[in-house]
Design a protein around this motif. Sequence first.
Motif, PDB file in Angstrom:
ATOM      1  N   THR A  23      23.088  38.677  45.312  1.00 13.31           N
ATOM      2  CA  THR A  23      21.938  39.478  44.902  1.00 13.31           C
ATOM      3  C   THR A  23      21.528  39.019  43.513  1.00 13.31           C
ATOM      4  OG1 THR A  23      23.518  41.173  44.188  1.00 13.31           O
ATOM      5  CG2 THR A  23      22.375  41.555  46.260  1.00 13.31           C
ATOM      6  N   ASP A  25      20.547  40.512  40.887  1.00 13.56           N
ATOM      7  CA  ASP A  25      21.076  41.263  39.749  1.00 13.56           C
ATOM      8  C   ASP A  25      22.171  42.217  40.216  1.00 13.56           C
ATOM      9  OD1 ASP A  25      19.430  42.855  41.188  1.00 13.56           O
ATOM     10  OD2 ASP A  25      18.364  43.728  39.501  1.00 13.56           O
ATOM     11  N   GLY A  26      23.127  41.664  40.924  1.00 10.47           N
ATOM     12  CA  GLY A  26      24.217  42.486  41.430  1.00 10.47           C
ATOM     13  C   GLY A  26      25.139  42.926  40.310  1.00 10.47           C
ATOM     14  N   VAL A  27      25.780  44.075  40.500  1.00  9.70           N
ATOM     15  CA  VAL A  27      26.710  44.591  39.498  1.00  9.70           C
ATOM     16  C   VAL A  27      28.087  44.723  40.129  1.00  9.70           C
ATOM     17  CG1 VAL A  27      27.252  46.516  37.970  1.00  9.70           C
ATOM     18  CG2 VAL A  27      24.864  45.837  38.332  1.00  9.70           C
ATOM     19  N   CYS A  28      29.075  44.159  39.437  1.00 15.11           N
ATOM     20  CA  CYS A  28      30.448  44.251  39.918  1.00 15.11           C
ATOM     21  C   CYS A  28      30.882  45.713  39.982  1.00 15.11           C
ATOM     22  CB  CYS A  28      31.366  43.451  38.985  1.00 15.11           C
ATOM     23  SG  CYS A  28      33.115  43.681  39.335  1.00 15.11           S
ATOM     24  N   GLU A  32      31.620  46.111  36.227  1.00 14.64           N
ATOM     25  CA  GLU A  32      30.202  46.340  35.946  1.00 14.64           C
ATOM     26  C   GLU A  32      29.518  45.132  35.325  1.00 14.64           C
ATOM     27  OE1 GLU A  32      29.858  49.955  33.770  1.00 14.64           O
ATOM     28  OE2 GLU A  32      30.275  51.191  35.530  1.00 14.64           O
ATOM     29  N   VAL A  34      27.227  41.883  35.409  1.00 16.41           N
ATOM     30  CA  VAL A  34      26.087  41.510  36.230  1.00 16.41           C
ATOM     31  C   VAL A  34      26.280  40.081  36.724  1.00 16.41           C
ATOM     32  CG1 VAL A  34      23.592  41.173  36.301  1.00 16.41           C
ATOM     33  CG2 VAL A  34      24.579  43.064  34.975  1.00 16.41           C
ATOM     34  N   SER A  36      25.503  37.264  40.202  1.00 20.22           N
ATOM     35  CA  SER A  36      24.707  37.024  41.407  1.00 20.22           C
ATOM     36  C   SER A  36      25.584  37.078  42.652  1.00 20.22           C
ATOM     37  CB  SER A  36      24.010  35.668  41.307  1.00 20.22           C
ATOM     38  OG  SER A  36      23.068  35.684  40.261  1.00 20.22           O
ATOM     39  N   ARG A  38      28.875  38.301  44.540  1.00 23.08           N
ATOM     40  CA  ARG A  38      29.959  39.266  44.553  1.00 23.08           C
ATOM     41  C   ARG A  38      30.739  39.104  45.843  1.00 23.08           C
ATOM     42  NH1 ARG A  38      27.165  44.758  43.995  1.00 23.08           N
ATOM     43  NH2 ARG A  38      25.661  43.674  45.269  1.00 23.08           N
ATOM     44  N   CYS A  47      33.047  40.946  41.207  1.00 21.75           N
ATOM     45  CA  CYS A  47      32.815  39.585  40.751  1.00 21.75           C
ATOM     46  C   CYS A  47      34.051  38.726  41.001  1.00 21.75           C
ATOM     47  CB  CYS A  47      32.446  39.586  39.271  1.00 21.75           C
ATOM     48  SG  CYS A  47      33.806  39.997  38.156  1.00 21.75           S
TER      49      CYS A  47
END
Length: 53
Positions: A23, A25-28, A32, A34, A36, A38, A47
């Motif tokens: 994604t 702007d994916g967030v772990c 947390e 940021v 791409s 995951r 991540c």
Amino acid sequence: MSDPSLDDVAPGDDAAVPTARWTADGVCDACEAVVSWRFRDDERYVCADCKEW
Ligand SMILES: [Zn+2]
């Protein structure tokens, strides 16, 4: 409901769960950060640093 060909649609979307997800702007889910890419860790997406290989 008179077309028998509709029965050809197979259920089971839950069977294919991706092991990694991209994604923009994916967030772990763990730290947390940021990222791409995951990776699936049980029900979370984390991540690469948090993924237990
Ligand atoms: Zn992380």
